[in-house]
Design a protein around this motif. Structure first.
Motif, PDB file in Angstrom:
ATOM      1  N   GLU A 151      20.706  -9.657   7.685  1.00 37.74           N
ATOM      2  CA  GLU A 151      19.457 -10.449   8.687  1.00 37.74           C
ATOM      3  C   GLU A 151      19.267  -9.787   9.990  1.00 37.74           C
ATOM      4  OE1 GLU A 151      19.186 -14.825   8.470  1.00 37.74           O
ATOM      5  OE2 GLU A 151      20.515 -14.610   6.961  1.00 37.74           O
ATOM      6  N   GLU A 152      18.295 -10.211  10.563  1.00 33.17           N
ATOM      7  CA  GLU A 152      18.001  -9.597  11.965  1.00 33.17           C
ATOM      8  C   GLU A 152      17.509 -10.820  12.804  1.00 33.17           C
ATOM      9  OE1 GLU A 152      16.431  -5.450  13.748  1.00 33.17           O
ATOM     10  OE2 GLU A 152      14.840  -6.781  12.866  1.00 33.17           O
ATOM     11  N   ILE A 153      18.158 -10.796  14.010  1.00 36.20           N
ATOM     12  CA  ILE A 153      17.400 -12.171  14.964  1.00 36.20           C
ATOM     13  C   ILE A 153      17.053 -11.049  16.198  1.00 36.20           C
ATOM     14  CG2 ILE A 153      18.881 -14.085  14.476  1.00 36.20           C
ATOM     15  CD1 ILE A 153      20.446 -13.513  16.715  1.00 36.20           C
ATOM     16  N   ARG A 154      15.873 -11.423  16.729  1.00 38.76           N
ATOM     17  CA  ARG A 154      15.033 -10.953  17.784  1.00 38.76           C
ATOM     18  C   ARG A 154      15.252 -11.612  19.134  1.00 38.76           C
ATOM     19  NH1 ARG A 154      11.761  -6.566  16.957  1.00 38.76           N
ATOM     20  NH2 ARG A 154      12.259  -5.753  14.989  1.00 38.76           N
ATOM     21  N   ILE A 155      15.659 -11.199  20.018  1.00 40.70           N
ATOM     22  CA  ILE A 155      15.724 -11.847  21.393  1.00 40.70           C
ATOM     23  C   ILE A 155      14.807 -11.332  22.491  1.00 40.70           C
ATOM     24  CG2 ILE A 155      18.214 -12.798  20.871  1.00 40.70           C
ATOM     25  CD1 ILE A 155      19.299 -10.777  22.905  1.00 40.70           C
ATOM     26  N   LYS A 156      14.323 -11.975  23.239  1.00 37.19           N
ATOM     27  CA  LYS A 156      13.526 -11.405  24.287  1.00 37.19           C
ATOM     28  C   LYS A 156      14.394 -11.080  25.809  1.00 37.19           C
ATOM     29  CE  LYS A 156      12.051 -15.956  25.924  1.00 37.19           C
ATOM     30  NZ  LYS A 156      10.942 -16.838  26.162  1.00 37.19           N
ATOM     31  N   ASP A 157      15.331 -11.908  25.787  1.00 41.05           N
ATOM     32  CA  ASP A 157      16.647 -11.779  27.143  1.00 41.05           C
ATOM     33  C   ASP A 157      17.429 -10.589  26.914  1.00 41.05           C
ATOM     34  OD1 ASP A 157      15.102 -13.866  28.493  1.00 41.05           O
ATOM     35  OD2 ASP A 157      16.189 -15.210  27.243  1.00 41.05           O
ATOM     36  N   GLU A 158      18.235 -10.272  27.666  1.00 43.66           N
ATOM     37  CA  GLU A 158      19.151  -9.241  27.892  1.00 43.66           C
ATOM     38  C   GLU A 158      20.360  -9.394  26.808  1.00 43.66           C
ATOM     39  OE1 GLU A 158      22.337  -6.931  30.806  1.00 43.66           O
ATOM     40  OE2 GLU A 158      20.914  -8.574  31.652  1.00 43.66           O
ATOM     41  N   PHE A 159      20.639 -10.910  26.642  1.00 44.77           N
ATOM     42  CA  PHE A 159      21.676 -11.030  25.761  1.00 44.77           C
ATOM     43  C   PHE A 159      21.601 -12.417  25.242  1.00 44.77           C
ATOM     44  CE2 PHE A 159      23.116 -12.578  30.009  1.00 44.77           C
ATOM     45  CZ  PHE A 159      23.570 -13.843  29.657  1.00 44.77           C
TER      46      PHE A 159
END
Length: 70
Positions: free
Chosen positions: A2-10
Motif C-alpha cells: 500500500e501507499e500513503i501520501r502526505i503533504k507535509d515533510e513527515f
C-alpha cells in the motif's frame, strides 16, 4: 504494498498506521509499536512519535506501506 501520501515533510509513525488503516486508533497504534510489531525500513521501531518521511517503508504483520508525497 500500500501507499500513503502526505503533504507535509513527515508524519509520525502512530498517525501513519492510522492513515494506512493498520491501526484503528492511537491506542491501538501505541500498543502495536510498543510490542515491537512495527518496522520502519526493516528495523523494529518502539517510538510512536518516530518521524517517517517520503520513501520510508513501514511494515506490520506482513502489510507493507510506503510513505510518499502528494
Amino acid at each position: 504494498m500500500e501507499e500513503i501520501r502526505i503533504k507535509d515533510e513527515f508524519i509520525k509513525l502512530g498517525q501513519a498506521l492510522k492513515l494506512a488503516g493498520l491501526a484503528g486508533s492511537g491506542v491501538d497504534a501505541k500498543f502495536m509499536i510498543g510490542e515491537g510489531m512495527v518496522t520502519v525500513n526493516g528495523e523494529t521501531e518502539y517510538r510512536r512519535g518516530r518521524k517517517v518521511y517520503p520513501g520510508d517503508m513501514i511494515e506490520l504483520d506482513g502489510n507493507q506501506v510506503k510513505v510518499s508525497n502528494i
